[in-house]
Design a protein around this motif. Structure first.
Motif, PDB file in Angstrom:
ATOM      1  N   ASN A 260      45.496  99.310  87.529  1.00 44.81           N
ATOM      2  CA  ASN A 260      44.559 100.347  87.053  1.00 44.81           C
ATOM      3  C   ASN A 260      45.290 101.484  86.389  1.00 44.81           C
ATOM      4  O   ASN A 260      44.930 101.942  85.305  1.00 44.81           O
ATOM      5  N   VAL A 261      46.328 101.971  87.081  1.00 47.15           N
ATOM      6  CA  VAL A 261      47.074 103.116  86.554  1.00 47.15           C
ATOM      7  C   VAL A 261      47.762 102.728  85.250  1.00 47.15           C
ATOM      8  O   VAL A 261      47.685 103.452  84.249  1.00 47.15           O
ATOM      9  N   GLU A 262      48.406 101.563  85.247  1.00 45.70           N
ATOM     10  CA  GLU A 262      49.112 101.139  84.026  1.00 45.70           C
ATOM     11  C   GLU A 262      48.146 101.051  82.847  1.00 45.70           C
ATOM     12  O   GLU A 262      48.419 101.579  81.764  1.00 45.70           O
ATOM     13  N   ASN A 263      47.003 100.395  83.073  1.00 42.20           N
ATOM     14  CA  ASN A 263      46.046 100.220  81.967  1.00 42.20           C
ATOM     15  C   ASN A 263      45.497 101.552  81.476  1.00 42.20           C
ATOM     16  O   ASN A 263      45.396 101.788  80.274  1.00 42.20           O
ATOM     17  N   THR A 264      45.132 102.418  82.452  1.00 39.12           N
ATOM     18  CA  THR A 264      44.515 103.694  82.056  1.00 39.12           C
ATOM     19  C   THR A 264      45.492 104.554  81.263  1.00 39.12           C
ATOM     20  O   THR A 264      45.144 105.081  80.203  1.00 39.12           O
ATOM     21  N   LEU A 265      46.709 104.694  81.778  1.00 39.87           N
ATOM     22  CA  LEU A 265      47.653 105.580  81.088  1.00 39.87           C
ATOM     23  C   LEU A 265      48.012 105.019  79.709  1.00 39.87           C
ATOM     24  O   LEU A 265      48.134 105.770  78.735  1.00 39.87           O
ATOM     25  N   LYS A 266      48.122 103.703  79.631  1.00 40.78           N
ATOM     26  CA  LYS A 266      48.428 103.084  78.339  1.00 40.78           C
ATOM     27  C   LYS A 266      47.306 103.390  77.343  1.00 40.78           C
ATOM     28  O   LYS A 266      47.541 103.826  76.216  1.00 40.78           O
ATOM     29  N   LYS A 267      46.085 103.192  77.823  1.00 41.53           N
ATOM     30  CA  LYS A 267      44.914 103.435  76.973  1.00 41.53           C
ATOM     31  C   LYS A 267      44.864 104.888  76.499  1.00 41.53           C
ATOM     32  O   LYS A 267      44.434 105.184  75.384  1.00 41.53           O
TER      33      LYS A 267
END
Ligand code: XMP
Length: 512
Positions: A260-267
């Protein structure tokens, strides 16, 4: 900035609620301890004062500091609530009867003289009382504006700029309470709606740009919650790749948190994310520990250690960014009013006290719902800003007794099922928190003709406004049934599901 409202904290349980309601009405408010009043009033940006409720008796104390308010020049509008109502009565020569409060809870109020704050209200309305002392005689020349069914003075005014209510206009149980506060802001303080948290974004970013020098780097611990993700996104807008985000998997987090964190920050365009799996370190330290305060302490200390190890390996890091929000600031500045430590609510481990880094707290002036508004404005995915609060020590406070891999796995999977089913039923956004708890209680089950000595999982779903008080959610039986079946069917070794039906107080929200 327009004029603000100062809420003086006498230790009442609804003080934050008053401040939040004022902000909802578009006026910035701040909670201030009585002893800090002088410094606050010096700035001349205070448009009115609200005296909060409090647990003590005004007859037992000196109210000298309050003279600063009543003698301010130009004169300040004042609204006293409950304890504040009695303080005002005492200051201006009214008579208070100790322990005379005969009404508690919902009480019918009758208006007998319509003043500015009661404007637009019906002649009778229900209000929430929680009083011990009462005002039995108003100060000379003051006007009693409403009474209860039993004849108690429930509001009064000096007919100029001081108003007070024995009941609590800030709680939802008081009908038209928001209208009373709005009347005070607009008609007495003459402050129009001006505060909008989303509009503060550009000045927060500008401020950060001016604070962090070109050659300096910032580290920020992100947990996946709305506060830390919003902090990281704001910082990356201000200083771009000079920000390093650190995600520590303590092994105590919700399901799929790292992804979740990886996807959100990337986005969101946040560049440097360092993730570390430290779960075995935390579990090792927690081995054999059953006491919940001890668990919190161990987790806090280990978190600092892991965090500092990573931070020291990065070049030129001068700042630590934290997702501290306004209630954390007020709580940590407390002057010892709260008598008993119920739970030590630290946000991931009390980093600031121990570190030599300089601290950035871009959200320190905001309440949670305001942070959510900022997150929305930033374009952070809905799933993040509508997320329920999650305690810093994570699942360790939802695993009763010793924390081990087996119980953690049950707690994590069962909580994910609870959240998923509430989302499917459209209920998730209506409740404060929803999760599963597991302890050492066993229940014998029969799974595939075999006797199993399985775990008991307890579901806790609560409604609350600020987490200070809470009620158990009257969940639809069909939703509960679906959750219970899924937990027993999908999670090995669980043989019983129960539902927690105690409110706070006396129970707390988290079990440990
Ligand atoms: P209780 O259990 O005290 O919880 O009724 C009230 C709210 O605070 C959260 N909570 C914590 N948050 N560290 C945190 O950061 C903690 O140790 C902690 N304990 C409880 C809880 O989830 C609820 O929203």
């Amino acid at each position: 900035m327009g004029l603000k409202i100062v809420v003086i904290d006498f230790g009442g349980q609804y003080t934050h609620l008053i401040a939040r309601r004022v902000r909802e009405l578009g006026v910035y408010s701040e909670i201030v301890e009585p002893e800090n009043l002088e410094r606050i009033l010096e700035k001349k940006d205070v448009g009115g004062v609200i005296l909060s409720g409090g647990p003590r008796s005004v007859l037992d104390e000196s109210i000298a500091t309050l003279d600063l308010i009543f003698s301010a020049s130009p004169p300040l509008p004042v609204l006293g609530v409950c304890y504040g109502h009695q303080l005002i009565a005492k200051r201006f020569g009214g008579v208070i009867e100790k322990g005379g409060g005969r009404e508690y809870g919902r009480t019918k109020i009758k208006i007998i003289h319509r003043d500015a704050i009661l404007d637009g209200l019906p002649d009778e309305f229900w209000a929430w009382m929680s009083n011990w002392d009462i005002v039995v005689k108003p100060p000379r020349d003051w006007v009693v504006t409403s009474i209860s069914e039993k004849g108690t003075i429930t509001s009064m005014t000096d007919n100029s700029r001081i108003y007070s209510t024995q009941f609590h206009p800030e709680v939802t149980h008081t009908e038209h309470g928001l209208r009373i506060l709005e009347n005070f802001l607009r008609s007495v303080c003459h402050i129009d709606r001006w505060w909008n948290p989303g509009e503060q974004l550009s000045s927060i970013i500008e401020n950060l740009k001016n604070t962090v020098r070109e050659d300096e780097r910032v580290i920020c611990a992100v947990s996946g919650g709305v506060d830390s993700v919003t902090t990281a996104v704001i910082l990356s807008k201000a200083i771009e790749d000079r920000l390093y985000c650190i995600f520590i998997d303590t092994g105590l987090l919700r399901k799929n948190e790292k992804e979740n964190v990886e996807n959100t920050l990337k986005k969101m365009g946040v560049k440097n994310l360092i993730t570390i799996d430290a779960s075995s370190r935390f579990l090792e330290k927690l081995k054999g520990v059953r006491d919940s305060e001890m668990k919190r302490k161990i987790i806090g200390e280990e978190f600092i250690k892991v965090f500092e190890e990573i931070a020291s390996s990065l070049p030129n890091v001068k700042w630590l960014a934290q997702g501290t929000i306004y209630p954390d600031v007020v709580e940590s500045g407390k002057t010892g009013r709260q008598t008993a430590l119920i739970k030590s609510h630290h946000n991931v481990g009390g980093l600031p006290e121990k570190t030599t880094l300089k601290i950035l707290e871009p959200l320190r002036d905001f309440y949670k719902d305001e942070v959510r508004a900022i997150a929305q404005k930033l374009g952070i995915p809905r799933d993040i800003w509508t997320r329920h609060p999650f305690p810093g020590p994570g699942l360790a406070v939802r695993v009763i007794g010793e924390v081990n891999v087996e119980k953690l796995e049950i707690c994590r999977e069962a909580s994910a099922i609870v959240e998923e089913e509430l989302k499917n039923a459209g209920v998730y956004d209506c409740v404060w928190q929803a999760f599963a708890v597991v302890g050492d209680d066993r229940w014998v089950g029969v799974i595939g003709d075999k006797r199993v000595d399985g775990y008991t999982v307890t579901i806790r779903v609560v409604e609350s406004i600020d987490g200070m008080t809470a009620d158990w959610y009257r969940i639809d039986y069909n939703i509960l049934d679906k959750i219970a079946r899924r937990i027993v069917n999908e999670i090995p070794k669980v043989t019983m599901v129960t539902y927690a039906v105690s409110s706070k107080p006396p129970s707390t929200i988290e079990p440990c």
